[in-house]
Motif scaffolding. Structure first.
Motif, PDB file in Angstrom:
ATOM      1  N   VAL A  43      27.154  31.561  -5.055  1.00  0.00           N
ATOM      2  CA  VAL A  43      28.290  32.225  -5.714  1.00  0.00           C
ATOM      3  C   VAL A  43      29.471  32.281  -4.748  1.00  0.00           C
ATOM      4  O   VAL A  43      30.612  31.939  -5.099  1.00  0.00           O
ATOM      5  N   ASP A  44      29.167  32.683  -3.530  1.00  0.00           N
ATOM      6  CA  ASP A  44      30.219  32.827  -2.525  1.00  0.00           C
ATOM      7  C   ASP A  44      30.881  31.483  -2.220  1.00  0.00           C
ATOM      8  O   ASP A  44      32.104  31.393  -2.115  1.00  0.00           O
ATOM      9  N   LEU A  47      33.100  30.291  -5.235  1.00  0.00           N
ATOM     10  CA  LEU A  47      34.361  31.048  -5.308  1.00  0.00           C
ATOM     11  C   LEU A  47      35.291  30.672  -4.148  1.00  0.00           C
ATOM     12  O   LEU A  47      36.496  30.474  -4.347  1.00  0.00           O
ATOM     13  N   LEU A  54      36.327  37.545  -7.112  1.00  0.00           N
ATOM     14  CA  LEU A  54      35.740  38.027  -8.367  1.00  0.00           C
ATOM     15  C   LEU A  54      36.775  38.684  -9.266  1.00  0.00           C
ATOM     16  O   LEU A  54      36.748  38.532 -10.488  1.00  0.00           O
ATOM     17  N   GLY A  81      25.272  43.269 -10.885  1.00  0.00           N
ATOM     18  CA  GLY A  81      25.915  43.763  -9.665  1.00  0.00           C
ATOM     19  C   GLY A  81      27.348  43.263  -9.550  1.00  0.00           C
ATOM     20  O   GLY A  81      28.274  44.027  -9.279  1.00  0.00           O
ATOM     21  N   LEU A  82      27.530  41.959  -9.777  1.00  0.00           N
ATOM     22  CA  LEU A  82      28.872  41.360  -9.673  1.00  0.00           C
ATOM     23  C   LEU A  82      29.801  41.921 -10.746  1.00  0.00           C
ATOM     24  O   LEU A  82      30.946  42.302 -10.465  1.00  0.00           O
ATOM     25  N   PHE A  84      29.512  44.689 -12.733  1.00  0.00           N
ATOM     26  CA  PHE A  84      29.783  46.124 -12.612  1.00  0.00           C
ATOM     27  C   PHE A  84      30.733  46.369 -11.445  1.00  0.00           C
ATOM     28  O   PHE A  84      31.690  47.150 -11.553  1.00  0.00           O
ATOM     29  N   GLY A  85      30.476  45.667 -10.335  1.00  0.00           N
ATOM     30  CA  GLY A  85      31.298  45.844  -9.142  1.00  0.00           C
ATOM     31  C   GLY A  85      32.736  45.413  -9.330  1.00  0.00           C
ATOM     32  O   GLY A  85      33.643  45.990  -8.743  1.00  0.00           O
ATOM     33  N   ALA A  86      32.947  44.385 -10.148  1.00  0.00           N
ATOM     34  CA  ALA A  86      34.301  43.853 -10.316  1.00  0.00           C
ATOM     35  C   ALA A  86      34.888  44.212 -11.681  1.00  0.00           C
ATOM     36  O   ALA A  86      35.938  43.667 -12.062  1.00  0.00           O
ATOM     37  N   ASP A  87      34.229  45.114 -12.419  1.00  0.00           N
ATOM     38  CA  ASP A  87      34.715  45.531 -13.737  1.00  0.00           C
ATOM     39  C   ASP A  87      34.927  44.362 -14.690  1.00  0.00           C
ATOM     40  O   ASP A  87      35.988  44.240 -15.312  1.00  0.00           O
TER      41      ASP A  87
END
Lengths: 233, 342
Positions: A43-44, A47, A54, A81-82, A84-87
């Motif tokens: 993922v990292d 991106l 994100l 996680g991704l 929720f963390g980044a809305d």
């Protein structure tokens, strides 16, 4: 105009893809038993290569199943996680439809016939579906299901198709071979690079979920775990 | 430093927020006991499925409870083992990804280190060094603790864990899972002295435990007094529960005293699900009071699996600079004494 990150770990394959307004970049590797080690680093990398964070995305898509139960949960955990963390909202995509999308879009000559993707569901059963190419998308002709290979044969014969192709590891069951597909490739996996195309369509239609509503689709929900027998209560 | 802690190693989803300066701010737990009781034990696949459904709502709940915004969380820690591998993966994957999304560090926590440090969450915590008795459904260990990560294994169970023995004895007496609280409740009505069960391995030197012989002894006693339906009458069941509990508690107390005498330490902490057993607490206080030693334990909610202990243990390791890469690693087995010292 949209940017979507897609993840899939439903089989031995681990893949991550990024959709940027119709352009698809991504990574795919066979990573049996090492999805937890590979998924976030991929993922990292995806991106970073696109120079995006994100917060610049519109949604996160995931292969929601069917597939390996543990694999589906690793993917969903990371996606939750991704997101929720980044809305961000999430977009569930069928892994079988994703397989069909990748299979049909890889070779235009395949698009004139339906495709039957099948994954090994263990316990002598397969996860399977039947898809046909329409307007750039692999569209479902039947409801995806988990079935004994013999039941798949019956269901497909009931469709009276002229011809079709097959893909996926579920095809190793001998009864399926009796269907005589035009071509068949067992080494064919769900791939986020194909899933993300379906996710873009879904997002455009507003088919999104909140991160805390996301769940895998196991298809097999009634494994016969033995309930205990009580004597007096 | 304010950390979010996540626990999903077995059948309880636990989440907590611990602040290095202000202490525990919020904690929440979802127990799957009712789900697994029907099967007489934890079904790993069902446990994993339930963690997926419960984890994110619990995180939202604890953040709301203590008024923490996303920007307020400085790090995330999650149980990385030992435990059910599929269940661990749920919490670890979500926790590590959330830390990545928030741009904060993460650390994987050893579940038993979490238990071992749980008494530190109480108002008057013990000071290092001490001896720790870790007693749960999966572990029975005596550990000499000089500091965080400085663990010397003194002894452990050669077969069943103490909590496992409670579960199995409960099943023999037609009681529900988990067995500990049910045996304890039934034992209250038991007649002291009607049965005397053997204290395994207390006549041998050393600090190892064995509970499988006690399990067989219990099974034989149940069979001997069984009526037509296979169970003894209610009073006999209570008497057996009483004798069984006394044997486990007595064995643990003898070994704890021996461990303190051997190490010359004056402090014992007990942690893990079985440490919630009232009879064990009073017996240890009585036995160790005689040699001038003190016993510490966590409140009952922090004896069983919980997120608070993971948040606390993780916070200590994070404050010491420990960090996890983006690769998530969880382990079903993970020796406690292989952890790095702080």
């Amino acid at each position: 105009m949209s940017r979507i990150l897609a993840l899939d770990t439903s089989t031995d394959a681990c893949s991550v893809a990024l959709w940027c307004d119709g352009r698809v970049e991504g990574q795919f590797e066979l990573a049996a038993k090492s999805h937890t080690q590979r998924l976030l680093p991929m993922v990292d990398e995806v991106l970073s290569e696109a120079g995006l964070s994100l917060s610049q995305l519109d949604a996160i898509a995931y292969g929601r199943g069917p597939g390996s139960f543990t694999g589906l949960r690793i993917c969903l955990g990371v996606v939750q996680g991704l997101a929720f963390g980044a809305d961000l909202p999430v977009v569930p995509v069928s892994t079988l439809q994703g397989m069909a999308q990748g299979w049909l879009s890889a070779r235009p000559e395949r698009q004139q016939w339906p495709v039957l993707p099948a994954l090994d569901a263990r316990m002598s059963e397969v996860y399977w579906g039947l898809y046909q190419w329409h307007d750039g998308v692999a569209e479902a002709m039947v409801k995806e299901a988990v079935s004994a290979p013999e039941a798949v044969v019956d269901a497909v014969q009931g469709q009276s198709l002229d011809a079709f192709t097959g893909c996926g590891a579920g095809w190793h069951y001998p009864p399926l071979q009796s269907l005589k597909p035009l071509s068949c490739e067992q080494q064919w996996y769900p791939d986020a690079r194909a899933l993300v195309v379906l996710a873009a369509r879904a997002l455009a239609q507003g088919a999104v979920q909140a991160a805390d509503q996301a769940e895998p689709l196991y298809l097999r929900d009634t494994v016969s775990w033995k309930k205990r027998e009580r004597i007096r209560r | 430093m304010r950390v979010l802690g996540i626990e999903t190693s077995c059948d309880e989803t636990g989440v907590a927020i611990y602040d290095g300066e202000r202490g525990l701010l919020a904690h929440a737990l979802y127990s799957q006991i009712d789900l697994h009781a029907e099967y007489g034990g934890v079904v790993p696949e069902l446990a994993s499925r339930d963690h997926v459904r419960k984890l994110l709502p619990l995180i939202e709940q604890v953040m709301a409870e203590c008024g923490s915004q996303k920007e307020d969380i400085d790090a995330i820690c999650y149980t990385a083992g030992p435990g059910l591998i599929g269940a661990l993966m749920v919490g670890a994957s979500l926790g590590r990804a959330l830390a990545y999304a928030w741009g904060v560090p993460a650390v994987g926590v050893h579940h038993m280190e979490g238990h071992l440090l749980a008494p530190m969450l109480e108002a008057s915590p013990p000071a290092f060094p001490f001896v720790a008795l870790l007693v749960s459904g999966g572990h029975t260990q005596l550990v000499a603790v000089k500091g965080i990560g400085q663990y010397e294994m003194l002894g452990e169970s050669l077969d069943d864990a103490a909590g496992e023995a409670f579960d199995k004895a409960a099943k023999m007496l037609d009681l529900d899972y988990p067995g500990g609280p049910h045996i304890a409740r039934l034992a209250e009505r038991g007649t002291p002295g009607r049965f005397t069960f053997p204290r395994p391995m207390v006549d041998r030197p050393g600090l190892d435990f064995s509970f499988s012989g006690l399990k067989t002894y219990t099974l034989n006693t149940v069979a001997e007094h069984a009526q037509v339906d296979g169970l003894p009458d209610e009073q006999t069941c209570a008497d057996i529960a009483h004798a069984f509990q006394e044997a486990v508690v007595g064995t643990l107390a003898i070994k704890c005293r021996r461990a303190l005498e051997q190490t010359g330490l004056k402090t014992l902490i007990i942690a893990g699900g079985v440490s919630a057993n009232t009879r064990l607490r009073t017996e240890l206080e009585a036995a160790l009071g005689k040699i001038g030693a003190r016993v510490y334990y966590a409140r009952p909610a922090f004896c069983t699996d919980n997120g608070a202990m993971i948040a606390y243990a993780g916070c200590q390791r994070l404050m010491a600079g420990q960090r996890e890469s983006l690769a998530v690693n969880v382990k079903a087995r993970w020796p406690l004494d292989s952890l790095p010292p702080l």
